[in-house]
Design an enzyme around this catalytic site. Sequence first.
Site, PDB file in Angstrom:
ATOM      1  N   HIS A 227     -10.206  -5.193 -14.227  1.00 50.48           N
ATOM      2  CA  HIS A 227      -9.565  -5.328 -15.526  1.00 50.48           C
ATOM      3  C   HIS A 227     -10.377  -4.654 -16.623  1.00 50.48           C
ATOM      4  CE1 HIS A 227      -6.867  -8.918 -14.226  1.00 50.48           C
ATOM      5  NE2 HIS A 227      -6.282  -7.756 -14.059  1.00 50.48           N
ATOM      6  N   ARG A 334       4.207   0.632  -5.632  1.00 53.63           N
ATOM      7  CA  ARG A 334       3.500   0.005  -4.507  1.00 53.63           C
ATOM      8  C   ARG A 334       4.217  -1.286  -4.123  1.00 53.63           C
ATOM      9  NH1 ARG A 334      -0.509   1.745  -8.210  1.00 53.63           N
ATOM     10  NH2 ARG A 334      -1.898   3.362  -7.352  1.00 53.63           N
ATOM     11  N   ARG A 370       7.414   3.202  -2.268  1.00 56.01           N
ATOM     12  CA  ARG A 370       6.712   3.290  -0.988  1.00 56.01           C
ATOM     13  C   ARG A 370       6.962   2.004  -0.220  1.00 56.01           C
ATOM     14  NH1 ARG A 370       0.362   4.019  -1.304  1.00 56.01           N
ATOM     15  NH2 ARG A 370       0.470   1.829  -1.959  1.00 56.01           N
ATOM     16  N   ASN A 492      -6.420  10.163  -1.802  1.00 53.25           N
ATOM     17  CA  ASN A 492      -7.503   9.212  -1.548  1.00 53.25           C
ATOM     18  C   ASN A 492      -7.735   9.037  -0.048  1.00 53.25           C
ATOM     19  OD1 ASN A 492      -7.356   8.974  -4.301  1.00 53.25           O
ATOM     20  ND2 ASN A 492      -6.557   6.897  -4.312  1.00 53.25           N
ATOM     21  N   ASP A 493      -6.667   8.690   0.667  1.00 56.00           N
ATOM     22  CA  ASP A 493      -6.808   8.494   2.118  1.00 56.00           C
ATOM     23  C   ASP A 493      -7.015   9.821   2.842  1.00 56.00           C
ATOM     24  OD1 ASP A 493      -6.916   5.795   2.808  1.00 56.00           O
ATOM     25  OD2 ASP A 493      -4.760   5.535   2.553  1.00 56.00           O
ATOM     26  N   ARG A 503     -13.792   5.164   1.759  1.00 54.76           N
ATOM     27  CA  ARG A 503     -13.759   5.299   0.305  1.00 54.76           C
ATOM     28  C   ARG A 503     -14.230   4.046  -0.405  1.00 54.76           C
ATOM     29  NH1 ARG A 503      -8.445   3.504  -1.618  1.00 54.76           N
ATOM     30  NH2 ARG A 503      -7.036   3.118   0.121  1.00 54.76           N
ATOM     31  N   CYS A 540       0.101  11.906  -5.293  1.00 56.89           N
ATOM     32  CA  CYS A 540       0.038  10.604  -5.969  1.00 56.89           C
ATOM     33  C   CYS A 540      -1.350   9.973  -5.878  1.00 56.89           C
ATOM     34  CB  CYS A 540       1.086   9.645  -5.415  1.00 56.89           C
ATOM     35  SG  CYS A 540       0.871   9.220  -3.677  1.00 56.89           S
TER      36      CYS A 540
END
Length: 608
Positions: A227, A334, A370, A492-493, A503, A540
Amino acid sequence: MALRTRRGTSAPTRSAHCPHTRRPPVLSEHHNRVPQTTTRLTGQPTSGGVAIGRAVHLWPTPPAPPPPPVPVRAVDESARLKTAAAATAAVVRELREQTRARLGEAKAEIFDVQLALLADPEFLDRVHELIRTRAIAASAALREVTQAFTEELSATEDERFAARAADLRDLAERLETALACDATPAPEEFDGDVIIVAPELTPSQTAQLDLAHVRGFITELGSAHSHAAILARGLGLPAVMRVPQATTIIPRDTTLCLDGTTGEILLSPSLEQISACRKQLAHQSKARIGCARHPHRPSQTADGRPLPLGANVGRLEDITGAMARGAEHIGLFRSELSYLGRNCPPGEEELSTLYGAMLARAAPHAVTIRTLDLGGDKQVEALTPVHEANPFLGVRGVRLCLQQEVVFRAQLRALWRASVRGRLKIMLPMVTVVAEVRTVRKWLAEERAGLVSRGEPVARDLPLGIMIETPAAALTADALAREVDFFSIGTNDLTQYTMAADRLNGQLAHLQAAHHPAVLQLIQRAVEAAHRHGKRVSVCGEMGSHALGLPVLDGLGVDEISMPPDLIPEARARLARLDHAANVRLARECVGLGSAEQVAAAVAATSA
């Protein structure tokens, strides 16, 4: 855990009747010598932008000493805890309102987590139980329960859950302040332009930062999902997290240049480096002014190549803010967040209502949902396998969906039922082989036929795409492109699997650069394969919002990019300064280089 500067601000005052006392903050006697040569550090890019300022160290206030070991009456201690909880709730509500006025409702909702914790019987009831069964002081019971909860949260592999530990520590500090009858610590005051260096910043401290002087911050802990990070992006405050031993390595009063987009920090920069940073600051300021005036202008390069920018969201409430920031579509919703933190999966009716509301709110823009993406770092006891040796290489993404057929088919029906409310696209996560796509297409057709036979209104067809997240998918992109309607590259992946570097492992941060030539070559291969078959490609992952990534992705021919909503205005302004023809030449050069550092240097050279 209120933070204090090493300058030595005074401790908050106490009421005269208060039975407990608290130690003042520890003031370090250690004076580091400012280095004469430039030192370069890197961490996790958290909030974009550049900043120049003087390093100021902030440290947690040491906890008050435990109360003297004298007998306590459980009923009195429980009463004190209830009074402290009520006072704390009032303080948090006030901070929420201040944040709402400053940053809007979406950011203010961050403090709803703390209010929910105060109302959660599992948390405070456990503190009351310790007081009752062991006859210990409320502060001692609070610390014991807080430690147990934060250790459990920090141990999870999901960054989003681990990041909630900071919220709990923030709340516990406020409760301890109320129990000790201390005044709520005032926000820190500074002179000149400063960059905060701290072990961690809580949401409360971040929301109250003095933007007249604070230009950015660096922390040893935290993540982009925390946050504090979300608030930093809302404040437009550059930030870099996960810089090991930052408070030790960075001497106080050192001049710093901070780049929250790349994660780079310069200690004692040269005059040339400071000049370059000031130039970036001027561009940054000009871009923000331009974006504020024209938030909905189409995203395109200086020479006119369109590159629509969309938003990555996880909640219905995020869509309004995304559109206000100029999102041209929702590139990633998501859907798995609806399944986390509950004992049983959401039903078809609940999902259909949610998806329909999303489509209606985003209309006329498209929404890419997704499908259920659990496994790996997102575990749900009722659905994900237990005791996998390596969850990231296990049953996750579409593999899990195909195993959990009943749950997955319910989601597919919900998507079909919502499809009449707007422009819906479906995206499958973690696809590695063609057979997975064919099975999902078959199930989609069967579920549509069943709904039509019952008289349910549904769309005639739905675009079905896949995420390119593994080398296997990128290398077989030609075969996959024949089966789907679009690609979306999850950088990212894709980086994690290409570089064989977890990661979530901070020790491997140097291997987690999405602009590494090995990753760029796979992106190039996927884009070229999709275009041969007339299919569009989006990105993305985090790479699309980085200053390093945007020109290279444009040069590689990516058709769309989606990112956190807060980053869209700056990315649009950055894109408008780029030349597509130059980006194509840059991308050709970068895929042939040998390291991420060489790519970064090549990008920097073109933007100098």
